[in-house]
Design a protein around this motif. Sequence first.
Motif, PDB file in Angstrom:
ATOM      1  N   ALA A 179     -12.114 -13.185 -36.735  1.00 35.32           N
ATOM      2  CA  ALA A 179     -10.727 -12.458 -37.640  1.00 35.32           C
ATOM      3  C   ALA A 179      -9.723 -11.915 -36.445  1.00 35.32           C
ATOM      4  CB  ALA A 179     -11.050 -11.755 -38.356  1.00 35.32           C
ATOM      5  N   THR A 180     -10.273 -11.911 -35.235  1.00 37.07           N
ATOM      6  CA  THR A 180      -9.028 -11.642 -34.185  1.00 37.07           C
ATOM      7  C   THR A 180      -8.422 -12.812 -33.674  1.00 37.07           C
ATOM      8  OG1 THR A 180     -10.695 -11.857 -32.175  1.00 37.07           O
ATOM      9  CG2 THR A 180     -10.706  -9.570 -33.316  1.00 37.07           C
ATOM     10  N   VAL A 181      -8.890 -13.894 -33.877  1.00 41.82           N
ATOM     11  CA  VAL A 181      -8.363 -15.199 -33.523  1.00 41.82           C
ATOM     12  C   VAL A 181      -7.552 -15.899 -34.774  1.00 41.82           C
ATOM     13  CG1 VAL A 181      -8.890 -17.418 -32.476  1.00 41.82           C
ATOM     14  CG2 VAL A 181     -10.047 -15.376 -31.856  1.00 41.82           C
ATOM     15  N   VAL A 182      -8.304 -16.046 -35.946  1.00 41.82           N
ATOM     16  CA  VAL A 182      -7.539 -16.688 -37.077  1.00 41.82           C
ATOM     17  C   VAL A 182      -7.872 -15.873 -38.284  1.00 41.82           C
ATOM     18  CG1 VAL A 182      -7.724 -18.964 -36.177  1.00 41.82           C
ATOM     19  CG2 VAL A 182      -9.557 -18.125 -37.520  1.00 41.82           C
ATOM     20  N   ARG A 183      -6.937 -15.888 -39.174  1.00 39.94           N
ATOM     21  CA  ARG A 183      -6.742 -15.138 -40.213  1.00 39.94           C
ATOM     22  C   ARG A 183      -6.701 -15.833 -41.395  1.00 39.94           C
ATOM     23  NH1 ARG A 183      -5.113 -10.003 -39.576  1.00 39.94           N
ATOM     24  NH2 ARG A 183      -6.357  -8.830 -37.682  1.00 39.94           N
ATOM     25  N   GLN A 184      -7.072 -15.259 -42.755  1.00 41.89           N
ATOM     26  CA  GLN A 184      -6.813 -16.072 -43.839  1.00 41.89           C
ATOM     27  C   GLN A 184      -5.444 -15.664 -44.373  1.00 41.89           C
ATOM     28  OE1 GLN A 184     -10.170 -13.809 -45.863  1.00 41.89           O
ATOM     29  NE2 GLN A 184     -10.765 -16.007 -46.740  1.00 41.89           N
ATOM     30  N   PHE A 229      -8.876 -24.853 -40.217  1.00 41.56           N
ATOM     31  CA  PHE A 229      -8.886 -23.398 -41.072  1.00 41.56           C
ATOM     32  C   PHE A 229      -7.450 -22.813 -41.277  1.00 41.56           C
ATOM     33  CE2 PHE A 229      -9.018 -18.853 -41.658  1.00 41.56           C
ATOM     34  CZ  PHE A 229     -10.181 -18.641 -42.322  1.00 41.56           C
ATOM     35  N   VAL A 230      -6.808 -23.188 -40.260  1.00 39.57           N
ATOM     36  CA  VAL A 230      -5.276 -22.902 -40.456  1.00 39.57           C
ATOM     37  C   VAL A 230      -4.498 -23.885 -41.411  1.00 39.57           C
ATOM     38  CG1 VAL A 230      -3.128 -22.660 -39.239  1.00 39.57           C
ATOM     39  CG2 VAL A 230      -4.943 -21.888 -38.213  1.00 39.57           C
ATOM     40  N   LEU A 231      -4.775 -24.888 -41.557  1.00 36.11           N
ATOM     41  CA  LEU A 231      -4.100 -25.558 -42.353  1.00 36.11           C
ATOM     42  C   LEU A 231      -4.733 -25.776 -43.812  1.00 36.11           C
ATOM     43  CD1 LEU A 231      -3.981 -29.171 -40.493  1.00 36.11           C
ATOM     44  CD2 LEU A 231      -2.134 -27.527 -40.675  1.00 36.11           C
ATOM     45  N   ARG A 232      -5.823 -25.139 -43.893  1.00 36.21           N
ATOM     46  CA  ARG A 232      -6.474 -24.970 -45.160  1.00 36.21           C
ATOM     47  C   ARG A 232      -5.704 -24.018 -45.757  1.00 36.21           C
ATOM     48  NH1 ARG A 232     -12.340 -22.781 -45.513  1.00 36.21           N
ATOM     49  NH2 ARG A 232     -11.179 -20.743 -45.184  1.00 36.21           N
ATOM     50  N   GLU A 233      -5.820 -22.890 -44.901  1.00 42.58           N
ATOM     51  CA  GLU A 233      -4.915 -21.616 -45.506  1.00 42.58           C
ATOM     52  C   GLU A 233      -3.572 -21.729 -45.785  1.00 42.58           C
ATOM     53  OE1 GLU A 233      -6.758 -18.484 -46.102  1.00 42.58           O
ATOM     54  OE2 GLU A 233      -8.455 -19.853 -46.170  1.00 42.58           O
ATOM     55  N   PRO A 259       3.506 -17.260 -42.876  1.00 43.30           N
ATOM     56  CA  PRO A 259       2.803 -16.123 -41.991  1.00 43.30           C
ATOM     57  C   PRO A 259       2.237 -16.741 -40.735  1.00 43.30           C
ATOM     58  CG  PRO A 259       1.176 -16.926 -43.719  1.00 43.30           C
ATOM     59  CD  PRO A 259       2.380 -17.844 -43.870  1.00 43.30           C
ATOM     60  N   LEU A 260       1.766 -15.791 -39.795  1.00 44.86           N
ATOM     61  CA  LEU A 260       1.127 -15.989 -38.594  1.00 44.86           C
ATOM     62  C   LEU A 260      -0.323 -15.811 -38.724  1.00 44.86           C
ATOM     63  CD1 LEU A 260       1.635 -16.501 -35.400  1.00 44.86           C
ATOM     64  CD2 LEU A 260       1.329 -13.771 -35.082  1.00 44.86           C
ATOM     65  N   LEU A 261      -1.043 -16.777 -38.567  1.00 39.96           N
ATOM     66  CA  LEU A 261      -2.321 -16.881 -38.912  1.00 39.96           C
ATOM     67  C   LEU A 261      -3.208 -17.266 -37.605  1.00 39.96           C
ATOM     68  CD1 LEU A 261      -2.565 -19.049 -42.206  1.00 39.96           C
ATOM     69  CD2 LEU A 261      -2.342 -16.698 -41.919  1.00 39.96           C
ATOM     70  N   ALA A 262      -2.820 -17.304 -36.516  1.00 38.72           N
ATOM     71  CA  ALA A 262      -3.425 -17.305 -35.234  1.00 38.72           C
ATOM     72  C   ALA A 262      -2.936 -16.718 -34.211  1.00 38.72           C
ATOM     73  CB  ALA A 262      -3.557 -18.870 -34.943  1.00 38.72           C
ATOM     74  N   ARG A 263      -3.948 -16.234 -33.173  1.00 39.79           N
ATOM     75  CA  ARG A 263      -3.627 -15.425 -32.135  1.00 39.79           C
ATOM     76  C   ARG A 263      -4.252 -16.119 -31.059  1.00 39.79           C
ATOM     77  NH1 ARG A 263       0.115 -11.993 -31.805  1.00 39.79           N
ATOM     78  NH2 ARG A 263       0.274 -10.615 -33.470  1.00 39.79           N
ATOM     79  N   VAL A 264      -3.450 -17.119 -30.115  1.00 43.16           N
ATOM     80  CA  VAL A 264      -4.281 -17.496 -29.262  1.00 43.16           C
ATOM     81  C   VAL A 264      -3.343 -17.530 -28.051  1.00 43.16           C
ATOM     82  CG1 VAL A 264      -5.292 -19.925 -28.163  1.00 43.16           C
ATOM     83  CG2 VAL A 264      -5.140 -19.348 -30.734  1.00 43.16           C
ATOM     84  N   TYR A 265      -3.949 -17.366 -26.729  1.00 41.33           N
ATOM     85  CA  TYR A 265      -3.170 -17.002 -25.583  1.00 41.33           C
ATOM     86  C   TYR A 265      -1.849 -18.135 -25.526  1.00 41.33           C
ATOM     87  CZ  TYR A 265      -1.746 -15.589 -20.948  1.00 41.33           C
ATOM     88  OH  TYR A 265      -1.146 -15.372 -19.835  1.00 41.33           O
ATOM     89  N   PRO A 266      -0.722 -17.638 -25.441  1.00 38.68           N
ATOM     90  CA  PRO A 266      -0.408 -16.073 -24.879  1.00 38.68           C
ATOM     91  C   PRO A 266       0.115 -15.283 -25.857  1.00 38.68           C
ATOM     92  CG  PRO A 266       1.497 -17.703 -24.744  1.00 38.68           C
ATOM     93  CD  PRO A 266       0.431 -18.498 -25.328  1.00 38.68           C
ATOM     94  N   ASN A 267      -0.121 -15.529 -27.320  1.00 45.34           N
ATOM     95  CA  ASN A 267       0.143 -14.519 -28.377  1.00 45.34           C
ATOM     96  C   ASN A 267      -1.273 -13.899 -28.761  1.00 45.34           C
ATOM     97  OD1 ASN A 267      -0.781 -16.625 -30.058  1.00 45.34           O
ATOM     98  ND2 ASN A 267       0.438 -15.942 -31.543  1.00 45.34           N
ATOM     99  N   GLY A 268      -2.361 -13.915 -27.920  1.00 49.35           N
ATOM    100  CA  GLY A 268      -3.416 -13.249 -28.157  1.00 49.35           C
ATOM    101  C   GLY A 268      -4.291 -13.755 -27.043  1.00 49.35           C
ATOM    102  N   SER A 269      -5.495 -13.337 -26.886  1.00 43.19           N
ATOM    103  CA  SER A 269      -6.604 -13.428 -25.713  1.00 43.19           C
ATOM    104  C   SER A 269      -7.459 -14.572 -25.903  1.00 43.19           C
ATOM    105  CB  SER A 269      -7.308 -12.232 -25.696  1.00 43.19           C
ATOM    106  OG  SER A 269      -8.101 -11.882 -26.594  1.00 43.19           O
TER     107      SER A 269
END
Length: 605
Positions: free
Chosen positions: A404-409, A354-358, A330-340
């Motif tokens: 939660a706009t940047v990383v997600r569970q 956080f991402v690696l734990r999830e 799954p896509l768990l992060a939105r960091v520019y350019p795939n986010g702001s």
Amino acid sequence: MKTGITRITDRIKARSASTRAAYLAQVDRLAQRPPGAQRMGCANVAHAFAAMPGDQRLRVVAQRAPNLAVVTAYNDMLSAHQPYESYPTLIRDEARRLGATAQVAGGVPAMCDGVTQGLPGMELSLFSRDSIAMATAIALSHDVFDGALLLGVCDKIVPGLLIGALHFGHLPCVFVPAGPMSTGLSNTAKSKVREQHAQGLVGRDQLLAAEQAAYHGVGTCTFYGTANSNQMLLEAMGLHVPGAAFVHPEAGLRAALTREAVATVLAIGQRARYTPIGRLVDERVIVNAMAALLATGGSTNHLIHWVAVARAAGILIDWTDFSDLSAEVPLLARVYPNGSADVNQFQAAGGPGFVLRELMDGGCLHADVATVAEGGLARYGQVPALADGGDLCWQDLPAEPGDATVVRQVTEPFSPTGGLRLLTGNLGRAVIKVSAVPEDCHVVEAPAAVFDSQEALLAAFNAGTLERDVVAVVRFQGPRANGMPELHKLTPPLAVLQGKGFRVALVTDGRMSGASGKVPAAIHASPEALAGGPLSRVRDGDIIRLDAVTGELSVQVGEAEWVARAPATLGPDAAQASGQGLGRELFGGMRRLVRSAEEGAVTWL
């Protein structure tokens, strides 16, 4: 573990069985030798340590203390590598404190794609990776080292250092990052000014002011391009001190992490489970790196670089592996350019830990792998901090993301699948970064406008001849043609056309920046046009379909006509110009030897 990821890993293991076995046999043979100072002649030893202070010379020669190599990408021109100037002094001090010695074994070149973007120097960029790998090998070739600390951050530097280190796979190795610069002008605002400049709405002075406000201090650029994707992948591979990636160069924590890297590489040699880098980087670790890339919408450049990295360890991967993993991760992060957000906001929201734990909790990573830190990959799901007494410690992250706009569970991803796709069809095999592309642009079908250089496309844009639905085909940009430069300079004009409501896409055998943006771009098309690949048969007006949903990249031309078409060729002037001037002649051998993008664009096989 997800069964799909296990299946892909097993497939890679089976494919790599003979090459991996041969690689490990060499690692074991070299690891069983006596230490350098004991197996070398007296003159060799004297030369190796002549410049060392007397007490240190006694320590390494007579007392047989461990001797560490430092391979550094330091230069004071590039913001990402300028902080490394003081690292050797700190490393030598920490090594002495721990009863060891350390020597700067050598330096590797570090060039910046941001400086060379759209200029002739960019044609050396991809090949600089293998030059860095060779420079790493030269640094370590003195063969008097018991471990290595590898100092590098940016685009080709980390893959090059890693490829070089894997050719010395009997050594324990730890990568030592320098961290990102502080946040400046937002990436979104910077991109807007670039698009305004492409339309002639703002002048050079305003564009320069915006660029300097974005890139303004020491550290890596703060967007999630190739440099910062490098750091994410090294965390997922367990090759950093845990959590070292995105700490500012001037933070007190950074110095503590660098000292810890010295202790870490020394500790590997003392463990019951000895894991030099060649044994640590196995098939599972490569899959972990691929999964981390997909889960964060990282740089498309790594579909080239990590194929080469894996091959250096005797492991064979291809773009089908990436594509199949993307369906599982799954896509768990939105960091520019795939986010702001930028990487500092990413770090504040939970970052790599956080991402690696999830991903581990979701069965998307092999958690049972060896890492440079004791405690395994679980350690990389924590964050480092300085305790009240100044000692380095690691803390658990909260269950919820900081933003939660940047990383997600893993239970609430931005997307159930990863950020990259494989495209196939009668135009060959290509890749697309979909995480940054709006969903209503995932499918584009339009007439082709064919160009043999990015300058020709820019001229057509400036002349107003692209004001329509169009698939821009930019060919003769592959590794053999001109070193496969990034074509990031094309993003602003194509984004302007897309913003006007036209259906726009790019198809090329070149690369885009790690900051590939909102315009759908089928890149790395293989075979490349210079090798007679399908792009050499495309003509202006052909209808091209780019479908990131089904994974199709095709031209709607009848089979008989398609087969009958003669491949286009570069004119002699254009062919010669791509390899002349500003040092490009020196890389002619690499252009002749280089393999395809899907084979990692390696020049050493």
